[in-house]
Design a protein around this motif. Structure first.
Motif, mmCIF file in Angstrom:
data_model
loop_
_atom_site.group_PDB
_atom_site.id
_atom_site.type_symbol
_atom_site.label_atom_id
_atom_site.label_comp_id
_atom_site.label_asym_id
_atom_site.label_seq_id
_atom_site.Cartn_x
_atom_site.Cartn_y
_atom_site.Cartn_z
ATOM 1 N N UNK A 1 -4.472 13.883 6.053
ATOM 2 C CA UNK A 1 -4.223 12.511 6.502
ATOM 3 C C UNK A 1 -4.951 11.509 5.587
ATOM 4 N N UNK A 2 -4.186 10.530 5.118
ATOM 5 C CA UNK A 2 -4.690 9.525 4.183
ATOM 6 C C UNK A 2 -4.316 8.150 4.742
ATOM 7 N N UNK A 3 -4.987 7.109 4.268
ATOM 8 C CA UNK A 3 -4.620 5.766 4.726
ATOM 9 C C UNK A 3 -4.983 4.742 3.668
ATOM 10 N N UNK A 4 -4.267 3.623 3.675
ATOM 11 C CA UNK A 4 -4.500 2.563 2.690
ATOM 12 C C UNK A 4 -4.013 1.225 3.224
ATOM 13 N N UNK A 5 -4.622 0.152 2.720
ATOM 14 C CA UNK A 5 -4.160 -1.194 3.041
ATOM 15 C C UNK A 5 -4.685 -1.712 4.367
ATOM 16 N N UNK A 6 -3.954 -2.639 4.965
ATOM 17 C CA UNK A 6 -4.414 -3.328 6.177
ATOM 18 C C UNK A 6 -4.598 -2.372 7.351
ATOM 19 N N UNK B 1 -6.112 -8.896 -0.232
ATOM 20 C CA UNK B 1 -5.304 -7.910 0.485
ATOM 21 C C UNK B 1 -4.430 -7.144 -0.499
ATOM 22 N N UNK B 2 -3.779 -7.865 -1.396
ATOM 23 C CA UNK B 2 -2.914 -7.185 -2.366
ATOM 24 C C UNK B 2 -3.762 -6.291 -3.267
ATOM 25 N N UNK B 3 -4.934 -6.780 -3.657
ATOM 26 C CA UNK B 3 -5.836 -5.961 -4.472
ATOM 27 C C UNK B 3 -6.159 -4.653 -3.746
ATOM 28 N N UNK B 4 -6.512 -4.756 -2.472
ATOM 29 C CA UNK B 4 -6.824 -3.591 -1.639
ATOM 30 C C UNK B 4 -5.629 -2.646 -1.561
ATOM 31 N N UNK B 5 -4.449 -3.220 -1.265
ATOM 32 C CA UNK B 5 -3.236 -2.398 -1.094
ATOM 33 C C UNK B 5 -2.901 -1.637 -2.375
ATOM 34 N N UNK B 6 -2.987 -2.322 -3.517
ATOM 35 C CA UNK B 6 -2.648 -1.661 -4.783
ATOM 36 C C UNK B 6 -3.670 -0.576 -5.095
ATOM 37 N N UNK B 7 -4.949 -0.927 -5.025
ATOM 38 C CA UNK B 7 -5.981 0.036 -5.428
ATOM 39 C C UNK B 7 -6.028 1.221 -4.476
ATOM 40 N N UNK C 1 0.844 -1.198 0.000
ATOM 41 C CA UNK C 1 0.000 0.000 0.000
ATOM 42 C C UNK C 1 0.877 1.246 0.000
ATOM 43 N N UNK C 2 1.879 1.259 0.864
ATOM 44 C CA UNK C 2 2.746 2.427 0.979
ATOM 45 C C UNK C 2 3.510 2.712 -0.304
ATOM 46 N N UNK C 3 4.095 1.674 -0.898
ATOM 47 C CA UNK C 3 4.869 1.889 -2.118
ATOM 48 C C UNK C 3 3.964 2.266 -3.293
ATOM 49 N N UNK C 4 2.746 1.714 -3.305
ATOM 50 C CA UNK C 4 1.794 2.113 -4.353
ATOM 51 C C UNK C 4 1.445 3.594 -4.220
ATOM 52 N N UNK C 5 1.209 4.016 -2.987
ATOM 53 C CA UNK C 5 0.890 5.428 -2.740
ATOM 54 C C UNK C 5 2.068 6.318 -3.120
ATOM 55 N N UNK C 6 3.261 5.898 -2.710
ATOM 56 C CA UNK C 6 4.462 6.689 -2.992
ATOM 57 C C UNK C 6 4.655 6.848 -4.500
ATOM 58 N N UNK C 7 4.491 5.738 -5.225
ATOM 59 C CA UNK C 7 4.688 5.797 -6.679
ATOM 60 C C UNK C 7 3.656 6.733 -7.325
ATOM 61 N N UNK C 8 2.392 6.549 -6.954
ATOM 62 C CA UNK C 8 1.338 7.372 -7.567
ATOM 63 C C UNK C 8 1.550 8.847 -7.258
ATOM 64 N N UNK D 1 1.895 18.334 1.607
ATOM 65 C CA UNK D 1 0.586 17.949 1.074
ATOM 66 C C UNK D 1 -0.148 16.953 1.975
ATOM 67 N N UNK D 2 0.589 16.073 2.591
ATOM 68 C CA UNK D 2 -0.107 15.151 3.478
ATOM 69 C C UNK D 2 0.708 13.941 3.883
ATOM 70 N N UNK D 3 0.135 13.185 4.800
ATOM 71 C CA UNK D 3 0.749 11.985 5.358
ATOM 72 C C UNK D 3 -0.142 10.788 4.992
ATOM 73 N N UNK D 4 0.475 9.717 4.503
ATOM 74 C CA UNK D 4 -0.283 8.497 4.178
ATOM 75 C C UNK D 4 0.049 7.409 5.212
ATOM 76 N N UNK D 5 -0.978 6.938 5.909
ATOM 77 C CA UNK D 5 -0.804 5.848 6.870
ATOM 78 C C UNK D 5 -0.936 4.526 6.134
ATOM 79 N N UNK D 6 0.154 3.786 6.048
ATOM 80 C CA UNK D 6 0.096 2.476 5.387
ATOM 81 C C UNK D 6 1.009 1.529 6.148
ATOM 82 N N UNK D 7 0.786 1.510 7.452
ATOM 83 C CA UNK D 7 1.650 0.733 8.340
ATOM 84 C C UNK D 7 1.233 -0.718 8.523
ATOM 85 N N UNK D 8 0.222 -1.166 7.781
ATOM 86 C CA UNK D 8 -0.178 -2.573 7.882
ATOM 87 C C UNK D 8 -1.048 -2.861 9.084
#
Lengths: 501, 501
Positions: B463-468, B483-489, B57-64, B234-241
């Motif tokens: 504040x944003x969040x993604x994944x588990x 889970x991977x589908x969720x994390x990527x999307x 989730x984190x790397x997907x967010x970072x890339x996008x 711009x913001x913080x993304x919570x993707x700590x699993x």
């Protein structure tokens, strides 16, 4: 110091913010050196103990604290005292009571504990559940009967999900509330309605020291009322009940309940829970929301027909689904099993008992249900079947089968405990049943002393909680009549703890 | 401005606290007049976007976000990149892929949505689930395949709880992570390990503006590392699993898991979730903790034998319980159904396939399972039965029955979809299966833009969040490969949203 002097007294204190302090996410100090915010809070009133919510848990806590010579105030946001506690069925599960012994019913705290864990899918916090079970009869005897003079009917009732008959009843929660209010007032407890808590106030060490209230609050108008600051010398007890009436918060946890009706009063909302979470309380089991299976779609809220359906039809009769005209569940299963079965059937169930089963139940709400027609009386099964669009031949077959099982005492079809009463003697009685949102199992975490536990797992000093406001006692599914047991036991426990602080 | 200059730059700002501001329960202002705390936060570094956690989730967010020309840092508290994402099976549920079309498999986002809701007991937040389903193939195609060059095996696998074969696989989550890290670095994303977030920093309006980190953090030592303040423009993304490795927090929500083993890496703890709750995030479904049914008790963590048990035994073979030597479930049921069945049986299940079923599966982890003996090979059913203490006569009867069902294509015993492969040809393979804690369905509330929602129901700006880390997408039970589908999307969604802020 007189009350008047106390009211005039200003507590001048500097609030030092350590590096650990955060305001709803705001970092106030960014280094190891603590920043200090110096500010005077003008306390309008001082009490030893501030209780939030005037239901069974709150009044139990207030009374127990007052016994310990604490000065106590109870704040109730609504115009009337008691919340959902005042409109419930007045049923309390008690394990090992004298009433059971008189009737030769073998029961124990351990058996109640096992029943609660089974219904709760073992999600219960076992030490909390055990604490409730160990204290039902001792506290009902000492407090409800001896100190408050609550009058029970003397019946010992078998309620769904319980292994044995153990439920004592006043037939209305208001009988508890009225007795508690009288006892509290005798002990000098102040009970103040239309007073909404909008902030929990902590000191520099995150110890809770008071609350900000709005007096003459108008329900639903968050900015209404006069703001006051109330100092709690010993602590604050959160006993604001559940959030069954809060569609946003219920739907968040259980989206299928978007259109569900509920049994509660309109004040069963989430503001105090949310304020408690903001104060660092730990959320437990918020996603478990209970629906009461036997409420009637033909009346508002909790209504009256449930008294017939739960006491007469589920014990001495049966439930059928209208599309098949057949039985479809163990009518003494736990609430979730029964609610799920009715929802899955797609229709309100029809609860049926004959005049013998009906006559075994004496409940003040049954005449009211007949009056508002949520419960109906029929001279023949043909008339009953016609009213609810049942196939009378199939229904009669089901009844014959039911009577056969009732006579053997063994329900091999649905594994229910049978009372032995058959469905045979006119007139017949029936009511429709469809689940309504009834109880929120989740809430803030507490320990066996009724102390609130923070997100990091430590006690939040000065903060206590009891009743539906808390999570863990009931796990995933609360058994019938265990809410009042929880409220009384943990209310008294929290009241003892906070006043000894 | 150069990075160096940015690092030297101090953001001088007064943090004004409105009446609404509370510090972990501390009231900072007691009247309608706002008190003001003036304080300088020295920002050590500035980025547009701060991503917390280096999993999928984190790397997907970072890339996008980096695609949108944002400067991005990813902080990972552990020594290694990827968290649980790097050690999982590399399986992603994709609805309507070209691979499915090639094989003539009819699928749609709607069908995946219905499968996820069914497994999730309709507790899912439907708009979030729908968002994932609508984007699996578009995002897997555009990002995983075209932009990151993730290599899939080309297989389309039928995984438990899914209506049709739809799972694409890399056979290891590390293949995603490695490809993502390369792509992120090409776009200038900084990925920094051993950096723990210990505070989320907000401004006077409760907008999140940065984080406090500990660099060179040593896992489990909360006071270790050098403190720095990182500004997120711009913001913080919570993707700590999730928190599967956090026994205190898992047990709090699900006490029965006190002694359960888990499949995750040790960094799957709750500190960031707790920090997010302190920052006012709304908790959703925290009490739903998933156990993976097919992990082996004969190896540590997630291990390798699951690859055989899930792909070969559950699809082309069967599971038996050792006390009866009989089948006891639909081996393609959802994870909770299967885990519950094994736990209820009281023993690890024995997963069995013959050489034909075994040969249908090519998975890099299967040789490793044979190597560590969590998966074993037998020349005869007698040897297999002896190894696991099964009754060989009963086992042979079960296999005969299974083969009969497999040949008709209809499992009338357990209603499973049958692949048609029978258990007949030596050698035979078997592994033991027992549930381990695997995924936490609950977390912080988000909306379809990946924005974090506060307790009061409003977006927490910045504040944003993604994944588990989030709750709602999977409801009560997550389906395999979702889970991977969720994390990527939702990773990509959050990355797009935060960088457009």
């Amino acid at each position: 110091m007189s009350n008047l002097q106390q009211r005039r007294d200003f507590l001048k204190r500097g609030i030092a913010l350590s590096t650990a302090s955060i305001t709803g996410g705001t970092l106030l100090s960014s280094s190891a050196t603590a920043a200090t915010v110096t500010e005077d809070i003008k306390w309008d009133e001082h009490y030893d103990v501030v209780v939030i919510g005037s239901g069974l848990a709150g009044l139990s806590a207030a009374y127990a604290a007052s016994e310990n010579k604490a000065s106590v105030v109870v704040f109730e946001k609504m115009k009337t005292i008691g919340g959902n506690s005042a409109i419930n069925a007045g049923s309390v599960a008690v394990a090992g009571s004298d009433y059971q012994k008189e009737k030769g019913i073998k029961d124990s705290p351990e058996l109640l504990y096992q029943d609660m864990l089974k219904a709760g899918r073992n999600l219960n916090h076992p030490e909390l559940t055990k604490h409730v079970c160990d204290h039902t009869w001792p506290y009902v005897k000492e407090y409800c009967i001896d100190k408050w003079g609550v009058e029970f009917t003397g019946q010992v009732i078998h309620v769904g999900g319980h292994s044995v008959p153990r439920v004592m009843s006043t037939q209305s929660g208001s009988k508890f509330i009225n007795a508690q209010v009288d006892a509290c007032k005798k002990n000098g407890v102040v009970v103040q309605t239309r007073t909404m808590i909008d902030k929990i106030i902590s000191d520099e060490n995150n110890n809770v020291i008071g609350v900000r209230v709005r007096e003459k609050y108008r329900f639903g108008k968050s900015e209404s009322g006069k703001v006051k600051h109330i100092r709690a010398n010993k602590g604050v007890v959160l006993s604001g009940g559940g959030f069954t009436g809060d569609q946003r918060y219920v739907t968040l946890q259980e989206p299928t309940l978007q259109d569900a009706r509920n049994t509660g009063q309109k004040g069963a909302t989430s503001e105090l829970l949310i304020e408690a979470l903001k104060a660092g309380c730990n959320p437990v089991h918020l996603s478990w929301v209970q629906q009461y299976p036997l409420s009637s779609p033909d009346e508002k809220g909790f209504g009256f027909a449930y008294a017939f359906s739960s006491r007469a039809a589920c014990v001495h009769g049966m439930l059928v689904r209208p599309d098949t005209s057949k039985r479809f569940m163990n009518e003494l299963g736990n609430r979730k099993q029964r609610a799920d079965a009715i929802i899955a059937s797609g229709h309100p169930a029809i609860a049926i008992a004959d005049s013998v089963g009906f006559g075994k139940v004496s409940h003040s709400k049954i005449p009211m249900a007949l009056e508002n027609k949520s419960l109906k009386k029929f001279d023949t099964l043909e008339e009953l079947a016609k009213e609810y669009d049942l196939d009378v031949a199939v229904l009669k077959g089901e009844i014959a089968r039911y009577n056969e099982l009732a006579s053997t005492g063994k329900d091999v079809d649905f594994n229910r405990k049978m009372s032995g009463v058959s469905i045979a003697k006119a007139p017949f009685y029936a009511a429709r049943c469809y689940p309504k949102v009834h109880h929120t199992m989740g809430g803030v975490q507490i320990n066996v002393h009724g102390e609130a536990i923070g997100l990091d797992g430590e006690v939040i000093k000065g903060l206590y909680a009891a009743g539906e406001m808390t999570g863990g006692v009931h796990g995933a599914v609360r058994l019938g009549a265990c809410a009042i047991a929880d409220c009384i036991v943990f209310g008294i426990t929290a009241g003892k703890s906070v006043s000894a602080a």
